[in-house]
Design a protein around this motif. Structure first.
Motif, PDB file in Angstrom:
ATOM      1  N   SER A  92      43.684  38.964  31.402  1.00 59.86           N
ATOM      2  CA  SER A  92      42.907  40.106  30.518  1.00 59.86           C
ATOM      3  C   SER A  92      42.434  39.432  29.145  1.00 59.86           C
ATOM      4  O   SER A  92      42.037  40.518  28.373  1.00 59.86           O
ATOM      5  CB  SER A  92      43.991  41.237  30.522  1.00 59.86           C
ATOM      6  N   CYS A  99      31.878  38.006  29.804  1.00 57.78           N
ATOM      7  CA  CYS A  99      32.395  37.607  31.120  1.00 57.78           C
ATOM      8  C   CYS A  99      31.465  38.440  32.436  1.00 57.78           C
ATOM      9  O   CYS A  99      31.134  39.268  32.188  1.00 57.78           O
ATOM     10  CB  CYS A  99      33.829  38.039  31.497  1.00 57.78           C
ATOM     11  N   LEU A 125      36.946  42.012  30.768  1.00 58.91           N
ATOM     12  CA  LEU A 125      38.222  41.716  30.999  1.00 58.91           C
ATOM     13  C   LEU A 125      39.485  41.952  29.971  1.00 58.91           C
ATOM     14  O   LEU A 125      39.828  41.001  29.139  1.00 58.91           O
ATOM     15  CB  LEU A 125      38.266  40.198  31.415  1.00 58.91           C
ATOM     16  N   ARG A 136      38.896  45.358  38.240  1.00 60.74           N
ATOM     17  CA  ARG A 136      37.422  45.751  37.392  1.00 60.74           C
ATOM     18  C   ARG A 136      36.271  45.441  38.768  1.00 60.74           C
ATOM     19  O   ARG A 136      36.648  44.548  39.342  1.00 60.74           O
ATOM     20  CB  ARG A 136      37.265  44.620  36.657  1.00 60.74           C
TER      21      ARG A 136
END
Length: 164
Positions: A92, A99, A125, A136
């Protein structure tokens, strides 16, 4: 007796405190999971229709790049399953990076043209994004078939698209 009780309380406090510190360190960059799927646009509509099919063994990559130089500093490739689904584990600690999940390649020679508008999906993230769960979800990514299959005219007409 009072000294023994105080000593035991001090030991218990120290153990609890060290457990909290250990937990905070372990959770400073917990693993997140990026999930999504890849489809084949059988109608060459450049979006999903009811005739779209999953692409098994397609390669997708999670790419993270810096905001200022656009340099890719993290990448992780995976393949889709028989349902066109994938799951990419990721740390994370990429909040400062951009990203995206990116299509890399399709194993299907009849459906390997990347759809420009469905070739990448941006992902945040970070555990500091207001999303509590570790998963996610990325938008679906797509390839187009070389030739439209039978029935596409009807599907597109049913969707309110008059010309194919």
């Amino acid at each position: 007796m009072a000294k023994a009780t105080q000593f035991a309380a001090a030991i218990a406090t120290a153990i609890c405190f060290s457990s909290l510190v250990g937990s905070a360190v372990a959770n400073s960059h917990p693993t997140l999971f990026v999930e999504g799927r890849v489809y084949c646009d059988q109608c060459r509509a450049q979006f999903e229709t009811k005739l779209s099919e999953p692409v098994e063994s397609a390669t997708v990559a999670l790419e993270c790049r810096t905001r200022d130089t656009e340099e890719v500093v993290y990448t992780h490739e995976v393949e889709t399953d028989k349902n066109g689904a994938y799951m990419i584990p990721a740390e994370s600690g990429h909040a400062e990076l951009i990203c995206e999940v990116v299509l890399v390649r399709s194993p299907d020679e009849e459906c390997n043209e990347i759809i420009a508008g469905a070739s990448r999906a941006r992902i945040v993230l970070s555990t500091n994004s207001g999303v509590a769960e570790p998963v996610r979800h990325a938008n679906a990514l797509g390839f187009m078939a070389k030739e439209a299959v039978a029935g596409c005219d009807k599907v597109l007409e049913d969707m309110g698209i008059n010309e194919v």
